[in-house]
Scaffold this active site. Structure first.
Site, PDB file in Angstrom:
ATOM      1  N   HIS A 238       6.457   0.859  -3.296  1.00 29.06           N
ATOM      2  CA  HIS A 238       5.918  -0.008  -2.252  1.00 29.06           C
ATOM      3  C   HIS A 238       5.026  -1.115  -2.811  1.00 29.06           C
ATOM      4  O   HIS A 238       4.968  -2.214  -2.260  1.00 29.06           O
ATOM      5  CB  HIS A 238       5.160   0.804  -1.191  1.00 29.06           C
ATOM      6  CG  HIS A 238       3.948   1.526  -1.693  1.00 29.06           C
ATOM      7  ND1 HIS A 238       4.010   2.738  -2.327  1.00 29.06           N
ATOM      8  CD2 HIS A 238       2.630   1.205  -1.633  1.00 29.06           C
ATOM      9  CE1 HIS A 238       2.795   3.146  -2.639  1.00 29.06           C
ATOM     10  NE2 HIS A 238       1.935   2.224  -2.231  1.00 29.06           N
ATOM     11  N   LYS A 242       2.884  -5.845  -7.231  1.00 28.45           N
ATOM     12  CA  LYS A 242       1.558  -6.076  -7.822  1.00 28.45           C
ATOM     13  C   LYS A 242       1.627  -6.352  -9.320  1.00 28.45           C
ATOM     14  O   LYS A 242       0.636  -6.763  -9.916  1.00 28.45           O
ATOM     15  CB  LYS A 242       0.643  -4.877  -7.553  1.00 28.45           C
ATOM     16  CG  LYS A 242       0.174  -4.798  -6.111  1.00 28.45           C
ATOM     17  CD  LYS A 242      -0.796  -3.639  -5.910  1.00 28.45           C
ATOM     18  CE  LYS A 242      -1.309  -3.568  -4.479  1.00 28.45           C
ATOM     19  NZ  LYS A 242      -2.228  -2.427  -4.271  1.00 28.45           N
ATOM     20  N   HIS A 267       2.404  -9.817  -2.997  1.00 25.84           N
ATOM     21  CA  HIS A 267       3.056  -8.709  -3.702  1.00 25.84           C
ATOM     22  C   HIS A 267       4.201  -8.105  -2.888  1.00 25.84           C
ATOM     23  O   HIS A 267       5.158  -7.568  -3.451  1.00 25.84           O
ATOM     24  CB  HIS A 267       2.040  -7.631  -4.100  1.00 25.84           C
ATOM     25  CG  HIS A 267       1.646  -6.702  -2.994  1.00 25.84           C
ATOM     26  ND1 HIS A 267       0.639  -6.988  -2.098  1.00 25.84           N
ATOM     27  CD2 HIS A 267       2.118  -5.475  -2.638  1.00 25.84           C
ATOM     28  CE1 HIS A 267       0.503  -5.975  -1.257  1.00 25.84           C
ATOM     29  NE2 HIS A 267       1.390  -5.042  -1.561  1.00 25.84           N
ATOM     30  N   HIS A 294       3.338  -3.517   4.803  1.00 21.70           N
ATOM     31  CA  HIS A 294       2.096  -4.087   5.352  1.00 21.70           C
ATOM     32  C   HIS A 294       2.319  -4.751   6.711  1.00 21.70           C
ATOM     33  O   HIS A 294       1.418  -5.441   7.218  1.00 21.70           O
ATOM     34  CB  HIS A 294       1.477  -5.087   4.369  1.00 21.70           C
ATOM     35  CG  HIS A 294       0.709  -4.439   3.261  1.00 21.70           C
ATOM     36  ND1 HIS A 294      -0.435  -3.682   3.482  1.00 21.70           N
ATOM     37  CD2 HIS A 294       0.930  -4.410   1.917  1.00 21.70           C
ATOM     38  CE1 HIS A 294      -0.888  -3.225   2.330  1.00 21.70           C
ATOM     39  NE2 HIS A 294      -0.081  -3.656   1.356  1.00 21.70           N
ATOM     40  N   ASP A 322       0.635   5.108   3.266  1.00 22.48           N
ATOM     41  CA  ASP A 322      -0.141   4.323   2.300  1.00 22.48           C
ATOM     42  C   ASP A 322      -1.582   4.147   2.756  1.00 22.48           C
ATOM     43  O   ASP A 322      -2.523   4.329   1.973  1.00 22.48           O
ATOM     44  CB  ASP A 322       0.536   2.973   2.101  1.00 22.48           C
ATOM     45  CG  ASP A 322      -0.136   2.131   1.028  1.00 22.48           C
ATOM     46  OD1 ASP A 322      -0.608   2.703   0.029  1.00 22.48           O
ATOM     47  OD2 ASP A 322      -0.186   0.893   1.188  1.00 22.48           O
TER      48      ASP A 322
END
Length: 383
Positions: A238, A242, A267, A294, A322
């Site tokens: 996920h 990054k 990201h 997100h 998360d």
């Protein structure tokens, strides 16, 4: 009557040619479409048992790493492991030659310990090695106790089981190769997930926990075992995007500026771009997770501003998993939240950040989730 049964039991007849063909066609069709190793081994055992009219049939494989022979499926018993080369099956695999005997207790290679433990009486045994496409022996069939009046296996039985072994060995190699590819993909995904998440002093336990939470939520939601496993394997990626975010932002001890936060948000899209072109189903799932974890139920998330069921279920599940784990984990820029505060926030965000149904499943599965959390605590490196 059978001397190796405690209860009276009538003898059976060998299969007619028509019955044999039916058995072969039925099982080969099932084996050809099955991808899970254990299920293939069950089908192989059942096919061998039915073809030669045996009471039991075991499929043995070689574990080269431990120099053992093992079976994960044996009619009437669980997994068994024996040293390579031992017993009748070990002899057949070592020599590559079939073995069939009428009286197991009259053969010094037979180990009677299993019979002593179970009360079962082994009489006749037939063991047939099977090979891969390169002709290498990779395992063996072992049929036990012929159920016809003769109570012993014939050369015709050996021919039939040899036929089954020839087909099954090649099919099994294909399944094992497929499984090896999947396991390799999982290892790569977990390793890459750790890289994406970290470059910090925590272990990779965050991605491990998120993977387990995601699986629990998916299963609790009623998703199939296959799809729940798929999500568990994909969710560690996920935060793979990054890898392209500067350390100065990732490891900043304080609050990010508005510009830094905008860069951090990239990201998701970066992760998606890294994975989206793969033709592998597992990596396609990981691409969805990276892109949408997100997003928020009410449409205020990023990067696309999706809302409700327009967010893929993989993204919705990973989002909750998360956030729950991130809030409970200490990082360079924050202390870990107490559990009560995290649970209160999840309740408050039901229907806003999180899918309402998923929040309900989360609290239903909370004891199991907390067990995973406790078993996979973060460890910290020392300087």
């Amino acid at each position: 009557m059978y001397e190796y049964f405690n209860e009276p039991f009538s003898f059976k007849l060998d299969l007619t040619p028509e019955q044999m063909l039916k058995v072969i066609f039925e099982y080969t069709a099932k084996i050809a479409t099955e991808k899970k190793l254990e299920n293939v081994l069950v089908l192989m055992s059942n096919m061998g048992r039915d073809m030669v009219v045996a009471d039991r049939c075991t499929v043995w494989l070689i574990d080269a790493a431990s120099n053992e022979l093992f079976t994960v499926v044996a009619h009437g018993i669980g997994e068994i492991r024996i040293p390579y080369g031992s017993g009748l099956v070990g002899s057949a695999i070592s020599t590559g030659q079939p073995i069939f005997i009428d009286d197991a207790y009259g053969d010094p290679r037979h180990n009677p310990e299993s019979d002593k433990k179970t009360g079962y009486r082994t009489k006749s045994i037939m063991t047939i090695p099977f090979r891969n496409n390169q002709g290498e022996v990779i395992g063996a069939y072992q049929a036990i106790n012929k159920l016809t009046q003769k109570q012993s296996f014939s050369t015709q039985d050996m021919d039939y089981l040899t036929l089954a072994a020839a087909y099954s060995g090649k099919s099994l190699e294909s399944i094992m190769l497929h499984q090896e590819i999947i396991e390799t993909q999982k290892e790569i995904i977990l390793a890459m997930g750790n890289i994406g998440e970290g470059r910090s002093k925590e272990t990779g336990n965050h991605v491990k926990r998120v993977a387990q939470y995601s699986y629990i939520l998916a299963a609790g939601l009623g998703m199939s075992q296959v799809e729940a496993e798929m999500l568990r394997s994909a969710s560690p990626m996920h935060d793979i995007g990054k890898v392209a975010i500067p350390d100065a932002i990732l490891q900043k001890p304080g609050k990010l500026t508005a510009a830094e936060f905008e860069q951090m948000k990239e990201h998701c899209t970066i992760g998606y771009q890294l994975l989206r072109k793969s033709k592998r189903q597992l990596l396609q799932a990981a691409a969805i997770v990276a892109w949408q974890h997100h997003e928020k139920w009410d449409g205020t998330g990023y990067p696309q501003g999706l809302a409700g069921e327009n967010i893929h279920i993989y993204g919705r599940i990973t989002a909750l998993a998360d956030v729950f784990d991130a809030l409970g984990s200490a990082r360079a820029y924050k202390e870990a939240w107490p559990l009560e505060r995290i649970l209160q926030l999840i309740k408050e965000e039901r229907g806003r950040h999180f899918d309402p149904q998923l929040v309900d499943v989360f609290f239903e599965q909370l004891p199991l989730i907390l067990e995973v959390r406790e078993q996979n605590e973060d460890l910290f490196e020392t300087e």
